[in-house]
Design a protein around this motif. Sequence first.
Motif, PDB file in Angstrom:
ATOM      1  N   ARG A 715       7.344   6.061  -3.656  1.00 10.41           N
ATOM      2  CA  ARG A 715       8.727   5.109  -3.988  1.00 10.41           C
ATOM      3  C   ARG A 715       9.624   4.763  -2.372  1.00 10.41           C
ATOM      4  NH1 ARG A 715       6.488   5.732  -7.762  1.00 10.41           N
ATOM      5  NH2 ARG A 715       5.188   4.248  -6.387  1.00 10.41           N
ATOM      6  N   LEU A 716       9.924   5.934  -1.694  1.00  8.58           N
ATOM      7  CA  LEU A 716      10.213   5.560  -0.144  1.00  8.58           C
ATOM      8  C   LEU A 716       9.532   4.709   0.257  1.00  8.58           C
ATOM      9  CD1 LEU A 716      11.771   9.291   0.359  1.00  8.58           C
ATOM     10  CD2 LEU A 716      13.031   6.982  -0.725  1.00  8.58           C
ATOM     11  N   VAL A 717       7.958   5.431   0.692  1.00 11.31           N
ATOM     12  CA  VAL A 717       7.305   4.308   0.848  1.00 11.31           C
ATOM     13  C   VAL A 717       7.469   2.899   0.391  1.00 11.31           C
ATOM     14  CG1 VAL A 717       4.533   3.273   1.935  1.00 11.31           C
ATOM     15  CG2 VAL A 717       5.658   6.017   1.375  1.00 11.31           C
ATOM     16  N   GLY A 718       7.451   2.904  -0.248  1.00 20.80           N
ATOM     17  CA  GLY A 718       7.860   1.196  -1.076  1.00 20.80           C
ATOM     18  C   GLY A 718       9.251   0.780  -0.230  1.00 20.80           C
ATOM     19  N   ARG A 719      10.235   1.406  -0.168  1.00 18.42           N
ATOM     20  CA  ARG A 719      11.481   0.839  -0.142  1.00 18.42           C
ATOM     21  C   ARG A 719      11.475   0.446   1.295  1.00 18.42           C
ATOM     22  NH1 ARG A 719      15.772   5.105  -1.367  1.00 18.42           N
ATOM     23  NH2 ARG A 719      16.977   3.439   0.213  1.00 18.42           N
ATOM     24  N   LEU A 720      10.305   1.067   2.468  1.00 16.33           N
ATOM     25  CA  LEU A 720      10.444   1.082   3.775  1.00 16.33           C
ATOM     26  C   LEU A 720       9.174  -0.171   3.814  1.00 16.33           C
ATOM     27  CD1 LEU A 720      10.106   4.826   5.431  1.00 16.33           C
ATOM     28  CD2 LEU A 720      11.782   2.657   5.555  1.00 16.33           C
ATOM     29  N   ASN A 721       8.562  -0.370   2.893  1.00 12.21           N
ATOM     30  CA  ASN A 721       7.330  -1.673   3.162  1.00 12.21           C
ATOM     31  C   ASN A 721       8.453  -2.696   3.215  1.00 12.21           C
ATOM     32  OD1 ASN A 721       5.329  -2.805   2.827  1.00 12.21           O
ATOM     33  ND2 ASN A 721       6.152  -3.316   0.663  1.00 12.21           N
ATOM     34  N   ALA A 722       9.474  -2.571   1.648  1.00 12.24           N
ATOM     35  CA  ALA A 722      10.602  -4.070   1.944  1.00 12.24           C
ATOM     36  C   ALA A 722      11.132  -4.204   2.905  1.00 12.24           C
ATOM     37  CB  ALA A 722      11.259  -3.781   0.623  1.00 12.24           C
ATOM     38  N   GLY A 723      11.970  -2.840   3.429  1.00 14.59           N
ATOM     39  CA  GLY A 723      12.956  -3.423   5.199  1.00 14.59           C
ATOM     40  C   GLY A 723      11.628  -3.864   5.741  1.00 14.59           C
ATOM     41  N   LEU A 724      10.754  -3.493   5.422  1.00 16.90           N
ATOM     42  CA  LEU A 724      10.097  -3.760   7.152  1.00 16.90           C
ATOM     43  C   LEU A 724       9.295  -5.581   7.798  1.00 16.90           C
ATOM     44  CD1 LEU A 724       8.660  -0.219   8.101  1.00 16.90           C
ATOM     45  CD2 LEU A 724      10.366  -1.836   9.266  1.00 16.90           C
ATOM     46  N   ALA A 725       9.415  -6.282   6.151  1.00 18.68           N
ATOM     47  CA  ALA A 725       9.058  -7.421   6.083  1.00 18.68           C
ATOM     48  C   ALA A 725       9.178  -8.228   7.081  1.00 18.68           C
ATOM     49  CB  ALA A 725       9.493  -8.209   4.783  1.00 18.68           C
ATOM     50  N   GLY A 726       8.383  -8.598   7.471  1.00 18.40           N
ATOM     51  CA  GLY A 726       8.199  -9.278   8.743  1.00 18.40           C
ATOM     52  C   GLY A 726       7.743  -9.026  10.079  1.00 18.40           C
ATOM     53  N   GLN A 727       7.401  -6.992   9.991  1.00 15.13           N
ATOM     54  CA  GLN A 727       7.576  -6.795  11.277  1.00 15.13           C
ATOM     55  C   GLN A 727       5.888  -6.121  11.393  1.00 15.13           C
ATOM     56  OE1 GLN A 727       9.448  -5.667  13.810  1.00 15.13           O
ATOM     57  NE2 GLN A 727      11.387  -6.297  12.276  1.00 15.13           N
ATOM     58  N   PHE A 729       3.239  -2.717  10.953  1.00 12.97           N
ATOM     59  CA  PHE A 729       3.686  -1.951  11.306  1.00 12.97           C
ATOM     60  C   PHE A 729       2.257  -1.045   9.841  1.00 12.97           C
ATOM     61  CE2 PHE A 729       5.653  -3.117   6.699  1.00 12.97           C
ATOM     62  CZ  PHE A 729       4.929  -1.947   6.182  1.00 12.97           C
ATOM     63  N   ILE A 730       1.472  -0.261  11.008  1.00  8.61           N
ATOM     64  CA  ILE A 730       0.442   0.402  10.125  1.00  8.61           C
ATOM     65  C   ILE A 730       0.913   1.863   8.991  1.00  8.61           C
ATOM     66  CG2 ILE A 730      -1.197  -0.354  11.391  1.00  8.61           C
ATOM     67  CD1 ILE A 730      -0.964   1.941  12.770  1.00  8.61           C
ATOM     68  N   CYS A 731       0.124   2.570   8.313  1.00 11.95           N
ATOM     69  CA  CYS A 731       0.769   3.345   7.862  1.00 11.95           C
ATOM     70  C   CYS A 731      -0.658   4.159   8.490  1.00 11.95           C
ATOM     71  CB  CYS A 731       0.772   3.004   6.334  1.00 11.95           C
ATOM     72  SG  CYS A 731       2.645   2.229   5.328  1.00 11.95           S
ATOM     73  N   VAL A 732      -0.360   5.702   8.271  1.00 15.06           N
ATOM     74  CA  VAL A 732      -1.001   7.027   8.409  1.00 15.06           C
ATOM     75  C   VAL A 732      -0.537   8.003   7.375  1.00 15.06           C
ATOM     76  CG1 VAL A 732      -1.816   8.318   9.773  1.00 15.06           C
ATOM     77  CG2 VAL A 732      -1.076   5.940  11.056  1.00 15.06           C
ATOM     78  N   PHE A 754       2.723  -3.740   0.399  1.00 18.33           N
ATOM     79  CA  PHE A 754       1.432  -4.700   1.016  1.00 18.33           C
ATOM     80  C   PHE A 754       2.304  -5.162   1.983  1.00 18.33           C
ATOM     81  CE2 PHE A 754       4.895  -6.141  -1.342  1.00 18.33           C
ATOM     82  CZ  PHE A 754       5.996  -7.139  -1.180  1.00 18.33           C
ATOM     83  N   ASN A 755       2.668  -5.161   2.595  1.00 17.83           N
ATOM     84  CA  ASN A 755       3.682  -5.865   4.189  1.00 17.83           C
ATOM     85  C   ASN A 755       2.883  -4.787   5.446  1.00 17.83           C
ATOM     86  OD1 ASN A 755       5.356  -8.082   3.510  1.00 17.83           O
ATOM     87  ND2 ASN A 755       6.815  -6.239   2.493  1.00 17.83           N
ATOM     88  N   ALA A 756       1.749  -4.066   4.795  1.00 17.03           N
ATOM     89  CA  ALA A 756       1.687  -2.877   6.231  1.00 17.03           C
ATOM     90  C   ALA A 756       0.093  -3.634   6.784  1.00 17.03           C
ATOM     91  CB  ALA A 756       0.972  -1.389   5.481  1.00 17.03           C
ATOM     92  N   SER A 757      -0.407  -3.617   8.191  1.00 17.33           N
ATOM     93  CA  SER A 757      -1.186  -3.596   8.620  1.00 17.33           C
ATOM     94  C   SER A 757      -2.572  -3.223   7.948  1.00 17.33           C
ATOM     95  CB  SER A 757      -0.888  -4.923   9.351  1.00 17.33           C
ATOM     96  OG  SER A 757       0.018  -5.264   9.957  1.00 17.33           O
ATOM     97  N   ALA A 758      -2.927  -1.959   8.663  1.00 19.41           N
ATOM     98  CA  ALA A 758      -3.530  -1.371   7.783  1.00 19.41           C
ATOM     99  C   ALA A 758      -2.810   0.172   6.944  1.00 19.41           C
ATOM    100  CB  ALA A 758      -4.030  -0.286   9.291  1.00 19.41           C
ATOM    101  N   LEU A 759      -4.358   0.831   6.337  1.00 18.43           N
ATOM    102  CA  LEU A 759      -3.929   2.399   6.169  1.00 18.43           C
ATOM    103  C   LEU A 759      -4.770   2.992   6.657  1.00 18.43           C
ATOM    104  CD1 LEU A 759      -3.363   1.313   2.434  1.00 18.43           C
ATOM    105  CD2 LEU A 759      -1.437   1.913   3.931  1.00 18.43           C
ATOM    106  N   VAL A 760      -3.895   4.292   7.465  1.00 17.15           N
ATOM    107  CA  VAL A 760      -5.023   5.190   7.384  1.00 17.15           C
ATOM    108  C   VAL A 760      -4.877   6.380   6.786  1.00 17.15           C
ATOM    109  CG1 VAL A 760      -5.787   6.324   9.648  1.00 17.15           C
ATOM    110  CG2 VAL A 760      -4.825   4.382  10.031  1.00 17.15           C
ATOM    111  N   GLU A 761      -5.702   7.181   6.603  1.00  7.97           N
ATOM    112  CA  GLU A 761      -6.328   8.000   5.964  1.00  7.97           C
ATOM    113  C   GLU A 761      -6.267   9.589   6.245  1.00  7.97           C
ATOM    114  OE1 GLU A 761      -8.559   6.910   2.411  1.00  7.97           O
ATOM    115  OE2 GLU A 761      -7.547   5.856   1.109  1.00  7.97           O
TER     116      GLU A 761
END
Length: 862
Positions: A715-727, A729-732, A754-761
Amino acid sequence: MTSVQLDQALADRMIDRGVAFCAEKRFAGDTQQALNALRKGRCDVCDHLSYSLVRQVSDYLGQIDHTVRAVYAFEAERVKNSEQPSARQKSGINLVVWVDRKSAALLSLGATLETVLAKSRRKLGCPRASPACYVLSLQMVDDRDVQERRGYGMLVENVFLRSVPVWTRFEEQSGAPEAINIDAPRGEISPEDLLTPFNPDLAPEEMLIEQALLIESLQPEMRRRLEHRLVDEKVAIIRRLLSDQLAYINVAREWFTVADLVAIRRDKIGGGKVGGKSAGLLLAARILDKLGDDEALRQSREGKALRRDIIIPRSFFLGADLIYVFMTINGLMHWNEQKYKPETAMRAEYPRILEEFQQGEFPPEILEKFQALLEEIGSQPLIVRSSSQLEDNFGTSFAGKYDSHFCSNQGTPAENLHALTRAIARTYASTLKPEALLYRRSKGLQDYDERMAILIQPVQGERYGNYYLPHAAGVAFSRNLYRWSPQIRREDGFARLVWGLGTRAVERGADDFPRLVALSHPLLMPDDSCEAVRRYSQQKVDLIDLQANEFKTLPVHSVLTSTYPPLRYLAELEQDGYFTPVRSRVPEAEIPRLALTFQEMLRRTPLAERLRSALKLIEQHYRQAVDIEFTVQVTNPQSLQPGVCITLLQCRPQATLAAAEVPPLPLDLTGEQIAFRTGFMVPHGYIPDIRYVLFVDPQAYYALGTAAERAEVARLVGRLNAGLAGQSFICVGPGRWGTANPELGVTVSYADIFNASALVEMAGRGIGPEPEPSLGTHFFQDLMEAQIYPLAVCLDDPTTTFSREFFYAAPDCSGEWLGDQGQGPVEACLRLLRVADYRPGCRMELIMDDERGLATAYFVAE
C-alpha cells in the motif's frame, strides 16, 4: 383487427395451461402439487404462472391483430422489504405492444382480457394475492415511439428496466423463438425499395437485421449497388451485438456476414453485446475458418490442417444488459457508485457486494433458458467466463481483473442450475472488484458504462478416472518479447504450456512453472541441466474432480499414472542425470522421477507448427500482434504420427512494448558508475532519464512478522506511485512483484505500480525465490500495456553487478511523499532514492539489449 369474441372459457384455458407449465417446471408434471402451491401463496410458483400467461396473451394478441409487430413484457423493480427480505411487490402483467398503428380496439381487447383473466386467477384462491397481482396493463407504441425512445417506446430493448421480447411477428413466421429464417422467400425487391431513408442506429434490431439479410441475399449485380448500405447496417449490428470499439469494428466488418451475426444472436440470452472476450474469440474463429483472402493458403496442406485441427467450443452468450436486469430486480443498482469511491471503501465493501450478488435471483424466463442451456451441454463440466465490454480490447486487456468460474455440473438438474446461477452472480460481482475499478481509473475508463457479459462453454478435456482435464492447455503469443537464445525468432511467437486446465498457464505460481516454448525452436528449453529442468517444471495440476463435483489443484505425481494414454507426450524420465523420453510402461515406483517437459508432444505432433501458423494468420488480419488461450488433445496417441486438436478459447490483441532505439552501452563505464547489471531474460528497451528509484529492502521486508505488515508495504508503494506521477522512476525489490503470496515477494497490484518505468526483481540466497519469467501471465500483460519493463537481478550469479552502496546508503526521501508517520518496521522496508541526492548533477539510464542479453543501469552526468 380481426373481430373476436372473448369468453370466460378462453381465460380458464389459459389458466389451465399456466398451471400445467408450473407443474412441468417445478413439480415434475404433477398438476395437483402445482395447484396446492398456488393455493398456499407460493410466489415463486406464481412467477411461472405469470410467465406462461405473458406468453399466451402475447401470442393471442399477435394472432388476432396483424398490425402487432412485437410484444415486450416489463416489470418494475422488485422492492425488498427490510423486515421480510423475501417479500416482493407484485405488479401483475405489463405489456408493451409494438404496432403499425395504434387502435382503440386493441386497448379495449386488453381491458376485456384483464377482466376475464382476473376472474379465472381468483378461482385459484391465493391467500396472499393483492389487486395488483391481477393487473393486465397493455400499452401501445409505434415505430416513431421506438426509434425516438418516447414514452413506453423506451422500454423496447431498454438496458435499465426489465424488458423482455416475448413475441414477434418474426417468430410466428419462422416457427422458432428469437430466430430469423434466412432462407425464407423474400419476393421481388428492387434496390430503390431498399434505399428508402433508413437510420440503422435508430432502427429496431429486428428491422435492421431483416433489411441487411435482404441485401445480402440479392443477386451479385444488385447487391453491388447496395454494398455501401449493407456495410452501414452490418456495422450497426456489430456495434449492438459484439463491440462498439472502433479498432475491432474496422476488422470485424470485413469478416462477418449478416448470417454469421444472426447465428451468434441465436446463442445469446438477454439483450446487449456479447462482450470483449466473446467478440475476440468469434472474430479469430471466423478468420481461421475463412483463412484470410488467400486462395492458395486455403487449398494448401497447412491451410487444410488449420481448419481441421483448430476448433472453437460450443459457446453460449449472456448479453451485457442482463447484468442490469439482475441488479435491478435484486436491488443492487446502487453499487454502481463504487467506481467513484476511495480505494479503502472499495476494498472494505467488496465482501458485502459479493455476498449480496450471490443471494440474487434471475427472472423465470431467464432461468428457463439456463435450464435449456444445461440440457444441451449435458453432464460435461462447464466454465462461466467474464466477457465485459472493455475486456480483451485493443489497448486494455483487463487480463485477470474479472473472475471466471468452473462448474463441475455433476449434480441433479436443480443443483447444476443453482451452481450455474451462483457462478454467473459471482462473475457479475467481479465487475466491482477493487482491482478492476482501480485499473479502469488508471486507464481513464472510470466513466465508461462497463457492463459484464458472460461466455459459457463446456470445459474441454476428457475423463481420466474420477478426474476431467485436457491433455494440455496454455496461452500463446504471436510476438516473442523475451528470447533466452539469440537463435529464437521474435516473429514466430511464444507459448506457455501446462498439463490440465489452463489456469496455471496465466498465473504466476508459488513453486510451479509452465513449459516455456519458443515457437521458432520449440525443443529449445531455457535451462538444460537436469536439476534446472526438474525445478522449473510443473508441480501441480488443475482439474475437475467429477466424484467430488468440484475444481481441484493436486500434485502432479498424485494424478499421473503409467496408464495415462498421453503420458509419453507430457513427461520425460530422469535417468543417470538426464531426462529421456518414455519408451515403455513406467513402473509406479518411478512416477516421482517423471518431469513434465512436453518434449515429445512438441517433437512428434504438429502442435508448435499449428500454433505458429494460426498466430501469424490472425495477427495479419487483426493488423497487430495477438495472444490466444487454448487446450490441446493428442489424437491417435498410439500412432507413429499422432495429431492434435487445438480448441481456441480466447483471442485478444497482444500488449507489447513500444519499439525503442537502444543506444550502444558506453564502453568506458567504471564499477562506481553502475547501479546494477543483469543478464536474465533481458527485454529490448531504453529508459533514458531515471530520477528516482523506489527500493524495497529485502532483509527488512522478510523480517516482517505478518502478512498484514507485508501487505501494508504494497500500500505504501501504491502511495509513492501516485505521488511520483509525472516523474521517471523504477522499482527494485525482493522476489516477485505482483505475487499474491507475501512470502514470495511484494504483493502489489497494477494500481500500485502503473507509473513506474521498470520493475526489477531481486533474487538470491536469503533474498527471495529464484526469478521466474512472467512471460504470458496476467501481470505481464499489465506491464506491457503500461510500458513497464520487467527485469530480474540474480545476486548469486557471478556476472551480476549490484551497487549496495547506492541502494542501502543513498539518502531516503520517501518522507517527502509519505509524511512524518514514524519509522516502524513497515516504513523501514521502503526507501525512495533520488539519483541527484546520491550523485549531484546526475541521472540514471537503463539500457536493455536483448541481442547481447544484457541490461545495465548506470549513472550519467546531465
